[in-house]
Structure formats: structure tokens, C-alpha cells
Design an enzyme around this catalytic site. Structure first.
Site, mmCIF file in Angstrom:
data_model
loop_
_atom_site.group_PDB
_atom_site.id
_atom_site.type_symbol
_atom_site.label_atom_id
_atom_site.label_comp_id
_atom_site.label_asym_id
_atom_site.label_seq_id
_atom_site.Cartn_x
_atom_site.Cartn_y
_atom_site.Cartn_z
ATOM 1 N N SER A 236 -0.922 -56.860 38.200
ATOM 2 C CA SER A 236 -1.384 -58.208 37.887
ATOM 3 C C SER A 236 -2.900 -58.225 37.730
ATOM 4 O O SER A 236 -3.621 -57.610 38.523
ATOM 5 C CB SER A 236 -0.983 -59.178 38.998
ATOM 6 O OG SER A 236 0.422 -59.232 39.092
ATOM 7 N N GLY B 204 -3.046 -51.214 42.130
ATOM 8 C CA GLY B 204 -2.310 -50.151 41.439
ATOM 9 C C GLY B 204 -1.335 -49.460 42.366
ATOM 10 O O GLY B 204 -1.622 -48.356 42.851
ATOM 11 N N GLU C 241 1.353 -59.791 51.183
ATOM 12 C CA GLU C 241 1.642 -60.270 49.830
ATOM 13 C C GLU C 241 2.943 -61.066 49.807
ATOM 14 O O GLU C 241 3.210 -61.814 48.869
ATOM 15 C CB GLU C 241 1.755 -59.051 48.895
ATOM 16 C CG GLU C 241 1.732 -59.377 47.427
ATOM 17 C CD GLU C 241 1.875 -58.120 46.566
ATOM 18 O OE1 GLU C 241 2.093 -57.042 47.136
ATOM 19 O OE2 GLU C 241 1.765 -58.229 45.340
ATOM 20 N N SER D 12 2.746 -49.854 42.015
ATOM 21 C CA SER D 12 3.987 -49.446 41.342
ATOM 22 C C SER D 12 3.721 -48.510 40.178
ATOM 23 O O SER D 12 2.654 -48.556 39.551
ATOM 24 C CB SER D 12 4.715 -50.682 40.797
ATOM 25 O OG SER D 12 5.127 -51.515 41.837
#
Lengths: 347, 376
Positions: free
Chosen positions: B156, B122, B240, B124
Site C-alpha cells: 500500500s 514490504g 495492523e 508480502s
């Protein structure tokens, strides 16, 4: 798997870097400095770098494609106006047929578009053959058909210099030039040998292109830090920064695939080595043109003048890109290697 | 300098190859189908259970303490077998390993690594995308807990997640980067609402938005110290961006092999332009494999959390979008045969230059932190 350079390879790179930083031209005007160029030639000869692909006692080369690539990258980065690609490729041909090393400076002959080695049929070369990277060379090697394979011969060089690259002359071979067979050949060049030899040529030119790209990124970032407009260095503007970031990324991707190509030359079978090198050559050729065009763009008006190194970098990239095939020929090889190409035009 | 296997690596590779030969679940291409996302958890657990996941992570958290380059071998064999890529949770693992205290690592890493627990991220928010540090989700202390209120988006796997790594503002009175803390929040509470987002290729199972309406989290679930959330976020996003951490070499290798197969099946259908697009996809995918081998080899000198991930991200994006263009070329924009798999692959590829930090942000980072160009 560990694809970091070994300590010995790092030492080789640092040695090449020192020679390049000491003796390579920093301005276009310095290309005319014959004394400097002579010292560079002498330093490269004295270092033994032209003998990396000569045969050791067991017939294998003294150094692998990786070491050759390490040196080639540094010479490309420094726009070294000295012979390396040509003598290295000639030495490897001699090694593959079991002949002794050349007594006089030698390079290789390629077709007019540089994409193919020259096959001399009937004892003479046809029209349009050229000798690449011919600085100081007195002869160039060609292939002579011999059963399923080839032997090698040499032709004397003409005097007309052509070509896009200001650092490495291309010399025309007189049409009908007689070929003299190289003495002492112990075995013909087979298909696997020829694939491996092409793979070496592609890997060396990829490394040269990586060097050119890294050189271009360095000089262009330096310029962007010093050139001021609107009261600020142009390198502080996002539009310019993004061009330079893309150039850096293209050089890094190229470095990774070129490294693999250099390793594959001696570690994989001939066809697999050629496939690895073909993928690398297509990638590096496209990337290098784009990076050098960025160098010209960021240099602005100056970048379009003869005195700016940007076009010298682009010109070197254009020549290296075409040697043994550029984007199209190598994409075709990649497809053929995956079983979905047509004739790859290699024979 | 050796792209080849050591004897130990060779033995591992053959063992893995044998296993993959019998255990490939044959999931569809990840970016085209909700079925893939549904099957991913089982694949994660299967890989882990057989000892083939978390190869280079510490044994204490369920990994195998192998050299980083074993991850490259895993990706290569997954491609050769046509198996699904390894699950992309490495960036969370690296974030917790670097910033989590012993208690957090002990409680959360084994479940994350084994695939027992599903996670989402969590970060953005609707008004905090590229400018992540301006995030407004708040976390307020209440006894031994924090109460979290805010709106997260582009999350996601939020539909399936047991845990969410949440960035929330714990101190509104300090400069924005310094007032953020990170929490591991349990998703199974009424104060959290998850809504799926439909992507442009139609899939709904990957992507979501999450509303926190006074959700509660134990203060012991904070990762790092209060105010350390930004540093954790930078560690997580830097990894990432690394295809070597994500296992994406296998993702692209599998896609290009499927495209080659499509051309093999109907060679007369595809002309030079389509083959050229495919050739570029093959070359790009090969480049990334070599690049990841290089970056994983560099880790043998020690793990770095630096700006090189931005270079990886731009290279990876180039690959994803070259593969996307080849898929569009081979599949056609106007397929009349009812199978729009390749169109979906193409459409999904457009997200790669946005997710995990846009390509423009990556270029800014490279310009300032690698090229050291002046700031304006």
C-alpha cells in the site's frame, strides 16, 4: 473514558462467578435437583443482587446498569435457574414511580411475543399477557394509562407455565385478570422513564446473552478438546476451529456493545440510552443464536439430545433475545433514532 | 467503567471539535477515489501540525503522551465532523518503538509521525502471502551496506513512499522464521521499481508491487538485530489488525452517516430490505466503536502485542463488509445515474478479509493462541 470494570465491579463479578460455579447446574439432570436450586435462589437473595435497582435515599438506584449487567452476564453464563431479570425490572418500575419495594417476589408482565410491557386498559389485562422470569413470583407488574404517562399495577399469576427457556419459566396471566394499583406511587412514569426502563431491560438481556455465549464457547471448546475422531481431538481440525473462533469473536463483539448499553442506562438521556440498548440487542440477539447453533453443531449427535447443555443455552438465548424486542424491533428503533425509520411502535 | 469524558477529555474534545469545524478538507470516501490517497499526506500533516496526531505516542517521536483513550475521542469527533479518518501509520510506529534501537527511532519516527515522510511496508511476496515466513527477498552484506533483491506485492502507498519497511532473508541456512531481518529502505533509487496495481473497484493509488534489483540500504537502517525481522513483523501485523490503531472507527462512522444521508435525501426510493441492510451497518459500526473503546481502555493497563488483534480484525472485517453490503443495497449494482461511489465502497470491502492476514489466518490464530485448541 475508561471502560475497564472498576475494582468494585470486578469484586461483584467474582462474587457472582463464585455463586454460579458453586450452585448452577452443570448437567441437564441437575436442573431437577430442587435442593441445589433452592440454595441458588437463597444465595442470590442473600447477596442483595435482586435489590440493585431499588431506590437509595435520593431516589436513584443503588447500582447502575453496569452492575446489573455484570451479575446478569454471570447468571447467563452459568444457566442460572433463578429469578433476576424479572425482579430487577419490577424493582426499577417501583423506583421510577416512587413506590416502596415489593413485599413478596414479583416480576413483570409482557405481551405474548414478549416485545412490549403490558398496558392494562380499563383496569384489566387483555389476552395473551405473560409473566417472564417468574420463578417464585406471586405477581407481575403492568402499566396503567395515566394522562401522558403511566402508573403501575399488579396482577396475580396463573399456573400454566410456557416458554422455550428451561431455566426461567414464563407464566400465563389469566385473561381479564384484575389489576390492583400499587399503593404509594408518588409520580407517574413519563416517556423518558419508560425509555430508560426499556433500555435497562434490553441491557440486562444483552448481558445475559453475552453470558450464554461465553458459556457456550467454554463448554463447546471443552468438548472439542476431548471428543476424538480419526484418531485426533476434533478441536484440532481447522473446520471445527474456525466455527469456534467465529463463536468467540461474536461473543467478544457482543460483550463490547452490551457493556456500552449497560453504561448508557444511567449515563445518557432516556432516548439515547434506548438507542444504545437497541443497537446492542439487535447485535447480541443475532450473535447468540449463531453461537448456540455452533455449540449444537460441534457437539454433533450428542448436541441434538436433550441431555446436552447446548440446547439449554440456545433456549435461554431465544427467550432473552425476545424480551422487549428481538432483532427486527430493535433494528427498527436504530433506524428511527437516525431519523430514517417509520413509527417504531413503542407507544 | 465510564464511556463518558473526564473534565480533561471534555476540554480536549471541545477544542478538537472547534478545530475540525474550520479545518475539514472534505476528502472523498477513502476507498473510492484516487483523489483521497493523493490528499491524505496533506491531511496527515495538517492534523499533526495542529497537535491532533499521535495522541498516545511518546513525545520524543512527535506524539503527545496522552492516555490511549484519546484516540477514541479523536475518531468520534472526526465522524461527527465528517472529516477524513486519521492516517493509518500506527502499526509502523508500534513496530519501530518496540524493535528499533535508539538511533533508528530518532532518525525515522519523527518523520513518520509528522507525515513529512511517506512509508510503505514490504512484507508480502508473490509466493509468500499467508505463509509470510517463506519470503525469498534476499539481503546480502556489502561493506557497511546490505544489497536487497526481490519482489514485494500488495504494497500500500508504494507509489508515494519515501521509505519501505522491508523484510528480507539475511540467513538462508537457519529455519525460515529465524533468517529474516527488517530494513528501512529508501525508495528513491533506480534499483527499485514501483508498479501500481489496479484494484477491483478501479483505484490505482493505494496498491502496488515493488521490485528490488540490488537496491542498497545502510546497515544502520536495520530494525532490531539480524534475524529479528519475524518478531518485528508479528508486532507490526498484530497492530495492523487493530481498528483502534488504524483509526477505522472513523472510517466506518463516516461511511454509514453518508449512507443515512442518502436515504434521508430520497426516502421514497428505499424499501425495507435496503433499510434493514443499513440498520445492520449502523449496528456493526456502533459495535466497533464500543469495542475499540474497550480495547483502548485495556491499554491503560499497558500495551499488549498479543493475539487479541485477530479478534479485532475479524470484528472490523464484519463491519467493513456489512457497510459494503449496505452500500451495495443503497447504491445498487446497476446504477444508471453515473455515480458508482457505493459500488466502489462495496467492491473495496471484499479486500478487508484478505489484507493484513486473511480471515482464515485470524481464525487459526484465535483457535491456537486464545482458545488453545489442540494442533493437528
Amino acid at each position: 473514558m475508561d471502560v475497564r470494570l472498576s475494582p468494585e465491579q470486578v469484586m461483584l463479578r467474582d462474587a457472582a462467578r463464585q455463586v454460579v460455579d458453586r450452585l448452577c447446574p452443570r448437567t441437564v439432570g441437575e436442573f431437577d435437583d430442587a435442593e441445589r436450586a433452592g440454595k441458588l435462589d437463597a444465595a442470590v437473595v442473600a447477596s442483595g443482587w435482586l435489590e440493585l435497582r431499588t431506590a437509595s435515599d435520593d431516589g436513584r438506584p443503588w447500582a447502575t446498569g453496569v452492575e446489573v449487567a455484570v451479575v446478569a452476564e454471570e447468571l447467563g453464563r452459568g444457566l442460572a435457574d433463578t429469578a433476576f431479570l424479572g425482579p430487577t425490572m419490577a424493582a426499577d418500575l417501583r423506583r421510577l414511580v416512587g413506590a416502596s419495594p415489593a413485599n413478596t417476589p414479583e416480576t413483570i408482565a409482557l405481551s405474548a411475543d414478549l416485545s412490549q410491557p403490558v398496558v392494562a386498559r380499563g383496569g384489566a389485562v387483555g389476552r395473551g399477557a405473560v409473566a417472564v422470569d417468574a420463578r417464585g413470583a406471586t405477581s407481575a407488574l403492568v402499566l396503567l394509562p395515566d394522562g401522558d404517562g403511566y402508573t403501575i399495577g399488579a396482577i396475580a399469576l396463573g399456573s400454566v407455565t410456557t416458554g422455550v427457556d428451561l431455566t426461567r419459566p414464563v407464566v400465563s396471566c389469566p385473561p381479564g385478570a384484575a389489576v390492583s394499583r400499587i399503593e404509594g406511587q408518588r409520580r407517574p412514569l413519563g416517556v423518558d422513564d419508560l425509555s430508560r426502563w426499556r433500555a435497562l431491560g434490553l441491557a440486562v438481556t444483552c448481558a445475559d446473552l453475552v453470558g450464554v455465549m461465553r458459556g457456550a464457547v467454554t463448554v463447546t471448546c471443552d468438548y472439542a478438546r476431548s471428543r476424538r475422531q480419526y484418531g485426533a481431538a476434533i478441536g484440532s481440525f481447522q473446520a471445527v476451529q474456525h466455527l469456534l473462533a467465529d463463536a468467540y469473536v461474536a461473543a467478544e463483539g457482543s460483550a463490547s456493545i452490551a457493556l456500552h448499553a449497560g453504561w448508557a442506562v444511567d449515563a445518557l438521556d432516556g432516548p439515547d440510552a434506548l438507542e444504545a440498548a437497541s443497537a446492542a440487542k439487535a447485535y447480541c440477539t443475532r450473535a447468540a443464536r449463531s453461537v448456540c447453533e455452533t455449540a449444537i453443531q460441534v457437539h454433533g449427535g450428542i448436541g441434538n439430545t436433550w441431555e446436552c447443555l447446548a440446547h439449554v443455552l440456545l433456549r435461554r438465548a431465544l427467550l432473552s433475545g425476545e424480551v422487549l424486542g428481538g432483532v427486527g424491533a430493535n433494528l427498527a428503533r436504530v433506524l428511527a433514532a437516525h431519523g430514517i425509520g417509520g413509527d417504531d411502535g413503542l407507544r | 467503567m465510564d464511556f463518558g469524558d473526564s473534565p480533561e477529555e471534555r476540554a480536549f474534545r471541545l477544542h478538537l471539535r472547534e478545530w475540525l469545524g474550520h479545518n475539514n478538507p472534505g476528502l472523498p470516501t477513502s476507498s473510492t477515489s484516487d483523489e483521497y490517497w493523493a490528499g491524505q499526506a496533506a491531511w496527515h500533516q495538517t492534523l499533526f501540525g495542529a497537535g491532533f496526531f499521535g495522541l498516545s505516542w511518546p513525545k520524543a517521536v512527535g506524539g503527545h503522551d496522552l492516555p490511549s483513550v484519546y484516540e477514541a475521542i479523536l475518531d468520534e469527533e472526526i465522524i461527527a465532523a465528517g472529516a477524513p479518518p486519521r492516517p493509518s501509520v500506527g502499526y509502523l510506529v508500534q513496530g519501530l518503538l518496540r524493535h528499533g534501537n535508539e538511533d533508528v527511532q530518532r532518525r525515522f519516527l519523527p518523520g513518520l509521525v509528522s507525515g513529512r515522510d511517506r512509508w510503505c511496508q514490504g512484507f508480502s511476496e508473490p509466493d509468500a502471502g499467508s505463509d509470510l515466513a517463506s519470503l525469498r527477498t534476499r539481503a546480502v552484506t556489502d561493506g557497511s551496506e546490505y544489497v536487497i533483491t526481490g519482489h514485494k506485492v500488495w504494497t500500500s502507498y508504494s507509489d508515494a513512499a519515501d521509505w519501505c519497511l522491508v523484510l528480507a532473508r539475511t540467513d538462508p541456512d537457519v529455519p525460515k522464521h529465524r533468517g529474516i531481518s527488517a530494513f528501512i529502505v529508501p525508495m528513491g533509487q533506480h534499483a527499485i521499481e514501483q508498479r501500481p496495481i489496479r484494484m477491483i473497484n478501479g483505484i490505482t493509488r493505494e496498491f502496488g508491487e515493488v521490485i528490488f534489483d540490488e537496491a542498497r540500504v545502510d546497515a544502520a537502517n536495520m530494525v532490531g538485530e539480524p534475524g529479528e525481522g519475524w518478531r518485528l513483523a508479528m508486532t507490526v501485523v498484530s497492530h495492523e489488525r487493530e481498528p483502534g490503531e488504524l483509526g477505522y472507527v472513523a472510517r466506518y462512522g463516516k461511511l454509514v452517516n453518508e449512507l443515512v444521508h442518502a436515504v434521508e435525501e430520497q426516502p421514497d426510493k428505499y424499501g425495507p430490505e435496503q433499510r434493514r441492510d443499513l440498520a445492520w451497518a449502523l449496528v456493526e459500526a456502533d459495535m466497533l466503536r464500543c469495542h475499540v473503546s474497550r480495547r483502548l481502555s485495556d491499554r491503560l493497563d499497558g500495551l499488549s502485542h498479543g493475539p487479541e488483534g485477530s479478534v479485532d480484525k475479524l470484528l472490523m472485517t464484519g463491519v467493513e463488509q456489512a457497510v459494503g453490503h449496505a452500500a451495495l443495497s443503497i447504491g445498487g449494482a446497476a446504477s444508471t445515474e453515473g455515480d458508482d461511489t457505493w459500488l466502489k465502497v462495496y467492491l473495496y470491502s471484499r479486500a478487508q478479509s484478505v489484507m493484513g492476514g486473511t480471515s482464515q489466518i485470524q481464525r487459526n490464530l484465535i483457535a491456537s493462541r486464545i482458545l488453545e485448541l489442540p494442533t493437528s
